[in-house]
Design a protein around this motif. Structure first.
Motif, mmCIF file in Angstrom:
data_model
loop_
_atom_site.group_PDB
_atom_site.id
_atom_site.type_symbol
_atom_site.label_atom_id
_atom_site.label_comp_id
_atom_site.label_asym_id
_atom_site.label_seq_id
_atom_site.Cartn_x
_atom_site.Cartn_y
_atom_site.Cartn_z
ATOM 1 N N ARG A 77 0.797 -1.199 0.000
ATOM 2 C CA ARG A 77 0.000 0.000 0.000
ATOM 3 C C ARG A 77 0.838 1.260 0.000
ATOM 4 O O ARG A 77 0.362 2.329 -0.254
ATOM 5 C CB ARG A 77 -0.911 0.013 1.200
ATOM 6 C CG ARG A 77 -0.125 0.221 2.473
ATOM 7 C CD ARG A 77 -0.990 0.672 3.585
ATOM 8 N NE ARG A 77 -0.163 0.883 4.740
ATOM 9 C CZ ARG A 77 0.171 -0.057 5.588
ATOM 10 N NH1 ARG A 77 -0.310 -1.258 5.435
ATOM 11 N NH2 ARG A 77 0.969 0.192 6.590
ATOM 12 N N MET A 91 -2.179 -8.277 9.408
ATOM 13 C CA MET A 91 -1.097 -7.617 8.676
ATOM 14 C C MET A 91 -0.493 -8.590 7.668
ATOM 15 O O MET A 91 -0.240 -9.754 7.994
ATOM 16 C CB MET A 91 0.009 -7.205 9.659
ATOM 17 C CG MET A 91 -0.338 -5.991 10.471
ATOM 18 S SD MET A 91 0.901 -5.655 11.735
ATOM 19 C CE MET A 91 0.196 -6.492 13.139
ATOM 20 N N PHE A 119 2.691 5.713 15.972
ATOM 21 C CA PHE A 119 2.705 4.935 17.219
ATOM 22 C C PHE A 119 3.781 5.482 18.167
ATOM 23 O O PHE A 119 3.574 5.577 19.372
ATOM 24 C CB PHE A 119 3.016 3.463 16.928
ATOM 25 C CG PHE A 119 1.808 2.597 16.648
ATOM 26 C CD1 PHE A 119 0.897 2.927 15.659
ATOM 27 C CD2 PHE A 119 1.592 1.420 17.360
ATOM 28 C CE1 PHE A 119 -0.198 2.120 15.376
ATOM 29 C CE2 PHE A 119 0.497 0.606 17.102
ATOM 30 C CZ PHE A 119 -0.393 0.956 16.102
ATOM 31 N N PHE A 140 -3.586 6.602 17.227
ATOM 32 C CA PHE A 140 -3.729 6.035 15.880
ATOM 33 C C PHE A 140 -5.132 5.455 15.697
ATOM 34 O O PHE A 140 -5.793 5.667 14.681
ATOM 35 C CB PHE A 140 -2.666 4.948 15.656
ATOM 36 C CG PHE A 140 -2.902 4.148 14.401
ATOM 37 C CD1 PHE A 140 -2.495 4.635 13.159
ATOM 38 C CD2 PHE A 140 -3.564 2.925 14.441
ATOM 39 C CE1 PHE A 140 -2.752 3.920 11.994
ATOM 40 C CE2 PHE A 140 -3.828 2.204 13.289
ATOM 41 C CZ PHE A 140 -3.417 2.705 12.052
ATOM 42 N N ARG A 141 -5.607 4.720 16.701
ATOM 43 C CA ARG A 141 -6.934 4.073 16.592
ATOM 44 C C ARG A 141 -8.051 5.112 16.472
ATOM 45 O O ARG A 141 -9.029 4.899 15.757
ATOM 46 C CB ARG A 141 -7.205 3.175 17.805
ATOM 47 C CG ARG A 141 -6.233 2.016 17.987
ATOM 48 C CD ARG A 141 -6.509 0.868 17.049
ATOM 49 N NE ARG A 141 -5.433 -0.122 17.096
ATOM 50 C CZ ARG A 141 -4.993 -0.801 16.062
ATOM 51 N NH1 ARG A 141 -5.541 -0.637 14.872
ATOM 52 N NH2 ARG A 141 -4.019 -1.674 16.184
ATOM 53 N N PRO A 196 4.612 -1.586 13.562
ATOM 54 C CA PRO A 196 5.093 -1.390 14.934
ATOM 55 C C PRO A 196 4.677 -2.484 15.900
ATOM 56 O O PRO A 196 5.419 -2.794 16.833
ATOM 57 C CB PRO A 196 4.484 -0.035 15.327
ATOM 58 C CG PRO A 196 3.419 0.251 14.327
ATOM 59 C CD PRO A 196 3.796 -0.455 13.077
#
Ligand code: ATP
Ligand code: SKM
Length: 295
Positions: free
Chosen positions: A20, A103, A142, A150-151, A213
């Motif tokens: 990506r 991931m 992170f 981030f979330r 991460p």
């Protein structure tokens, strides 16, 4: 947190590059512009224009560290992909497709192929978060902020995408853990890419764990670090991934095709299977509760 920064986004031709990081979005359909407001952590971010992904070549190859991996095995396979897309296009009725999975499960790779054949625009939620926050990588977000930050931004991005149509969205591997994200993703159709952990760890080890991460443990070799942590995450997230409308199991698909190993499946094989499963889902859904058109 409140919406703060506008992301000027322009759809472009999509390209099935290896990952990506080649761009946040590309448009496989006619060019059109969309404005997305991303809340919370984006407060200080300037308006950003997404980079265009490389144009797709109909029969091209994905470059991997092992050499060239064929995207389509044959012209027949490429035609099958196109035919499957045509079969499902009408019934999808512009509904967005969200790819979920661990991931390295191939969300970006398969997502770009699906966008191309369906004439949808392709988005990567991790890349959109990076743009919204104004940082070059999730790893840096992170480190400088936190996973929670981030979330929050990821949820804002998914909320904003959920008001749009004709998108294929490759979500972050952990997007499934927040119930609110499912509220957004359920406005479209979700597909889980189910890949055996050893295959995931091998793929990730090839590129290293630095960009991921949650997997980065400097003390361990990349395969072991990835496999160990992915096993824990898979255990924790099993139920969350099961919320997806459709599951594409690479193990089942490889067995069906008579392969010994999932690594023999091309991204196109997986995209064709995803389209078939989407077709089954929308057909069943329409039969059970009327036309699949509650957009
Ligand atoms: N079917 C496949 N066979 C072999 N390698 C693949 C396949 N699909 C993707 N890959 C490779 O695996 C790696 C991860 O793929 P990709 O970036 O599409 O996954 P992802 O689910 O988007 O990952 P992440 O969520 O971590 O960004 C890439 O190097 C990609 O080229
Ligand atoms: O599985 C996860 O929790 C993550 C996956 C990546 O796509 C990124 O969203 C981030 O590294 C977290």
């Amino acid at each position: 947190m409140e919406a703060a920064a506008g992301l000027a986004m322009q759809s472009r031709a999509v390209g099935p590059g290896p990952g990506r990081r080649s761009g946040a979005l590309g448009g496989a359909g006619p060019a059109r512009a969309a404005s997305l407001r991303v809340g919370g952590p984006a407060a200080a971010a300037p308006a950003l224009r997404a980079r265009a992904a490389r144009p797709v070549a109909p029969l091209c190859c994905v470059q991997t560290s092992r050499g060239h991996q064929s995207l389509h095995n044959s012209v027949d396979e490429a035609l099958l992909l196109k035919r499957k897309a045509e079969e499902v296009q009408f019934e999808l009725n512009g509904r967005c497709i969200y790819l979920v999975g661990m991931m390295g499960s191939g969300k970006s790779t398969v997502g770009k192929i699906l966008a191309e054949v369906l004439g949808y625009s392709y988005f990567d939620s991790d890349s959109l978060v990076e743009q919204a926050v104004g940082m070059p990588s999730v790893a840096q977000i992170f480190k400088v902020h936190s996973e929670a930050f981030f979330r929050d931004s990821e949820s804002s991005v998914l909320r904003d995408l959920s008001s749009m149509h004709r998108l294929v969205v490759a979500t972050g591997g952990g997007a499934v853990i927040r119930p609110v994200n499912w509220r957004y993703m359920k406005k479209g159709l979700s597909i889980m890419l189910d890949v055996p952990l050893d295959a995931l760890a091998k793929r990730i080890a090839q590129v290293g764990t630095a960009s991921r991460p949650l997997l980065d443990q400097p003390s361990a070799d990349p395969y072991t670090a990835a496999f160990t942590k992915l096993s824990v995450l898979a255990e924790q997230r099993g139920d969350a991934y099961a919320n997806a409308d459709v599951r594409v199991s690479l193990e089942e698909l490889a067995a069906k095709k008579g392969h010994d190993d999932v690594s023999q499946l091309t991204p196109t094989d997986i995209a064709v299977e995803a389209l078939q499963k989407i077709k089954n889902f929308v057909t069943e859904h329409s039969m059970a509760s009327g036309p699949f058109d509650d957009l």
